[in-house]
Write an enzyme that holds these catalytic residues in place. Sequence first.
Site, mmCIF file in Angstrom:
data_model
loop_
_atom_site.group_PDB
_atom_site.id
_atom_site.type_symbol
_atom_site.label_atom_id
_atom_site.label_comp_id
_atom_site.label_asym_id
_atom_site.label_seq_id
_atom_site.Cartn_x
_atom_site.Cartn_y
_atom_site.Cartn_z
ATOM 1 N N ASP A 114 -4.202 -1.444 6.686
ATOM 2 C CA ASP A 114 -5.168 -2.134 6.571
ATOM 3 C C ASP A 114 -6.453 -2.164 7.813
ATOM 4 O O ASP A 114 -6.470 -2.357 9.038
ATOM 5 C CB ASP A 114 -4.755 -3.245 6.649
ATOM 6 C CG ASP A 114 -7.261 -4.153 5.576
ATOM 7 O OD1 ASP A 114 -7.390 -3.192 5.762
ATOM 8 O OD2 ASP A 114 -6.608 -5.328 4.634
ATOM 9 N N GLU B 200 9.978 -0.983 9.944
ATOM 10 C CA GLU B 200 8.949 -0.790 9.472
ATOM 11 C C GLU B 200 7.532 -2.188 8.556
ATOM 12 O O GLU B 200 8.558 -2.476 7.923
ATOM 13 C CB GLU B 200 8.731 0.137 7.975
ATOM 14 C CG GLU B 200 7.314 1.241 7.663
ATOM 15 C CD GLU B 200 7.793 1.948 6.749
ATOM 16 O OE1 GLU B 200 6.698 1.825 6.309
ATOM 17 O OE2 GLU B 200 8.349 2.602 6.970
ATOM 18 N N THR C 299 2.596 8.893 2.256
ATOM 19 C CA THR C 299 2.050 7.576 1.663
ATOM 20 C C THR C 299 1.249 7.262 0.564
ATOM 21 O O THR C 299 0.151 8.588 0.631
ATOM 22 C CB THR C 299 2.265 6.112 2.333
ATOM 23 O OG1 THR C 299 0.266 6.207 2.882
ATOM 24 C CG2 THR C 299 2.747 5.957 3.944
#
Length: 241
Positions: free
Chosen positions: A146, A71, A220
């Site tokens: 991002d 990950e 998340t």
Amino acid sequence: MKIGVAQLSDNPSTASPVKRCIRSFIRRDSRLTRGQQNAIDQGWDCFGLNVEDNIFIPEQTFSGHAPVILEIGFGNGESLAEMACQYPHYNFIGIDTHKPGVGHLLIEINRLGLENLRVYHADALIVLKECIRNGSISGIHIFFPDPWQKRRHHKRRLINHSFLLELSAKLMPGGYLFIATDWADYAQSINSLLHSGTLPLQSVNLDHPSAVPIPERPQTRFESRGLLRGHSIHEFRYRKQ
């Protein structure tokens, strides 16, 4: 040798001679809490991985043979720790440049008693180039990278053609790539790259499953924020041909 906070690189991007012109991250480190610092001091020996150790060999790190899932950008680490807890028959490696997030993940590893999770505090591109063997990874997760919303910053986005080629090389045949984002234009860009015909990747479906079953993804913190803003979640599941 004991590895504590002082031996974690203060600049993950310079821990190696590999050069990159444009970084996909900027340093946003807040101050480490006492708990995070203690977790690094006490847990790095057992659960930390170092770029300086060169090639990562799963058999020397994890007990038994199991699929290795990588990950990239795990944030505070809670969803990664939850996944490692829910899927004990998989081994997980997390990579992130955010030291407080690394500390928080180590807290979760200790709290949950996880033995199937290890951590890099480093630039993912450097880890991929210097530490991960080609064809050795069963699955790669990139959840809510991002988005670099401003058009002039799109060049900083992590997911581009060369990065996808690098990821493809690390996957075993039949291994999978699982990406999620809540930014529509980023999703369009990722979709175009994956459908460009220049990558050895194919959409996962009943006719073309991945060699390793793809685990369910916990929600998340970044996903929760996106949903509160009314964003839609876009997911991509691809396998290496």
